[in-house]
Write an enzyme that holds these catalytic residues in place. Structure first.
Site, PDB file in Angstrom:
ATOM      1  N   ASP A   7      -2.774   2.469  -6.268  1.00 37.31           N
ATOM      2  CA  ASP A   7      -1.775   2.590  -5.015  1.00 37.31           C
ATOM      3  C   ASP A   7      -1.679   1.484  -4.242  1.00 37.31           C
ATOM      4  OD1 ASP A   7      -4.504   3.101  -3.993  1.00 37.31           O
ATOM      5  OD2 ASP A   7      -3.392   4.434  -2.317  1.00 37.31           O
ATOM      6  N   GLU A   8      -2.422   0.295  -4.601  1.00 36.54           N
ATOM      7  CA  GLU A   8      -2.538  -1.002  -3.677  1.00 36.54           C
ATOM      8  C   GLU A   8      -2.246  -2.270  -4.626  1.00 36.54           C
ATOM      9  OE1 GLU A   8      -5.571  -1.258  -1.102  1.00 36.54           O
ATOM     10  OE2 GLU A   8      -5.474   0.682  -0.237  1.00 36.54           O
ATOM     11  N   ASP A  17       0.844  -1.210  -0.128  1.00 37.64           N
ATOM     12  CA  ASP A  17       0.070  -0.016  -0.051  1.00 37.64           C
ATOM     13  C   ASP A  17       1.088   1.247   0.070  1.00 37.64           C
ATOM     14  OD1 ASP A  17      -1.832   1.846   0.386  1.00 37.64           O
ATOM     15  OD2 ASP A  17      -3.036   0.972   2.131  1.00 37.64           O
TER      16      ASP A  17
END
Length: 357
Positions: free
Chosen positions: A105-106, A9
DNA sequence: TCTGGGGTCCTAGGACCC
DNA sequence: TCTGGGGTCCTAGGACCC
């Protein structure tokens, strides 16, 4: 077979990129999202300095402005974040049997065949963090667990720049004190429903009668029960093809002028079509979305017996609007295509049994 | 608190077919 | 006359994710 899953993350991704591009921003509260002058829209991401003022992602931008008028407010630079995200995903992919992207973003990584135990997984996570920091000058937090659920909650446990390992034997105790809202798939509605049943923590959920959960939530009830025990069999899956492409916009002001809205729908249709061309896809289903001033939201769709093109997309989207719009001011319109069909050369079309128009 | 924009998945009813 | 069971597709709504 026992699995080991990593959840990576990126820390406050959008604002971290903005700070990297413009170091003068460092140490100041930074908010990426809608224009506070226009006042409509929400916070997309904010950095830790902005969080000290109570600003959070998803919050109305007008409220964020009231909380901290001196913060630096930046528009969402999607192209830039997408480019950085692609680079990071390429780095991560090297270390995983399978990778599942989860937003920009993960990502989940199934590393079961790459490491033989949690010690090796932890070493791999450190290596990944170091590589991303060197290549991108960005930090991330990583969670390691026996499944996606535990890995995801672990990555959130110690942020920013964190690394948390939760073994299978520790999972249930690790989850027990946390609020149910941390579970994947538990949002505002489910949280409220559970609260009414006297369940606030994952531990309370784990001790609840699973048949009562099934009565209340159907199939999802059993999944809730299992997640609370730290059990999640869901696979890390590479999502290959996109299932839909959409563009939507909240108008600067609500309007009852249908012809004006129809003009916007034309533009949205063209944007969607451009994206289709870029990806070499055609479509069979068009969906029009309308949100009225009272926030009531409807979708209307139409599926073709054959492949569509731009003129058809525009006409159908328009028709769905004019046919279905109620006599209320409109706040948002959107156009989506689905039932996507790849057009990799005309040859691939042989696979597709649709009549041509 | 007055709520973006991009997505995914699930459910349920009705049409239609065998 | 009244009426099965299963499967698939379409539509609309809704919850949720970042």
């Amino acid at each position: 077979m026992k699995r080991i899953i990593l959840h990576v993350d990126m820390d406050h991704f959008f604002t971290a990129i903005e700070e990297r591009e413009n170091p003068e921003l460092r140490g100041k509260p930074v908010v990426v999202g809608a224009d506070p002058k226009k006042g409509r829209g929400v916070v997309s991401t904010c950095n830790y300095e902005a969080r000290k003022f109570g600003i959070k992602s998803g919050m109305a931008i007008s409220r964020a402005y009231k909380l901290c008028p001196d913060a630096v407010f930046l528009p969402v630079n999607y192209e830039l974040y997408k480019r950085v995200s692609d680079e990071i995903m390429a780095t991560l992919r090297k270390y995983a049997d399978r990778l599942e992207r989860w937003g920009l973003d993960e990502a989940f990584l199934d590393v079961s065949s790459k490491v033989k135990d949690y010690e090796e997984a932890e070493a791999l996570a450190r290596k990944i963090k170091k590589e991303i920091l060197e290549k991108e000058k960005l930090t991330c937090s990583i969670g390691i667990g026996p499944n996606k659920l535990v890995a995801k909650i672990a990555s959130d446990f110690n942020k920013p720049d964190g690394l948390t390992v939760v073994r299978e034997s520790e999972a249930k105790d690790f989850l027990a004190p946390l609020p149910v809202s941390r579970l994947i798939g538990v949002g505002r509605k489910t949280e409220r429903k559970l609260k009414e049943m006297g369940i606030s923590t994952i531990g309370e959920l784990a001790a609840f009668d699973p048949s009562k959960l099934a009565d209340e939530f159907g199939k999802f009830g059993l999944r809730l029960y299992l997640m609370a025990q730290g059990i999640d069999e869901s696979e890390v899956r590479d999502r290959d093809e996109r299932k839909s492409i959409s563009r939507e916009i909240t108008l600067d002001e609500d309007t009852g002028d249908l012809e004006f809205v129809a003009g916007i729908v034309d533009v949205l249709s063209e944007c969607v079509y451009k994206e289709l061309l870029k990806r070499d896809f055609s479509f069979r289903t068009v969906t029009l979305k309308i949100r009225y001033e009272d926030f009531e939201t409807h979708v209307f769709s139409k599926t073709l017996p054959h492949l569509g093109e731009l003129r058809l997309l525009r006409n159908i989207a328009r028709e769905l609007l004019l046919l279905n719009a109620e006599n209320k001011k409109i706040r948002l319109v959107g156009v989506r295509v689905s039932n996507l069909v790849p057009l990799k050369g005309q040859k691939k079309l042989d696979f597709v049994n649709f009549k041509t128009p």
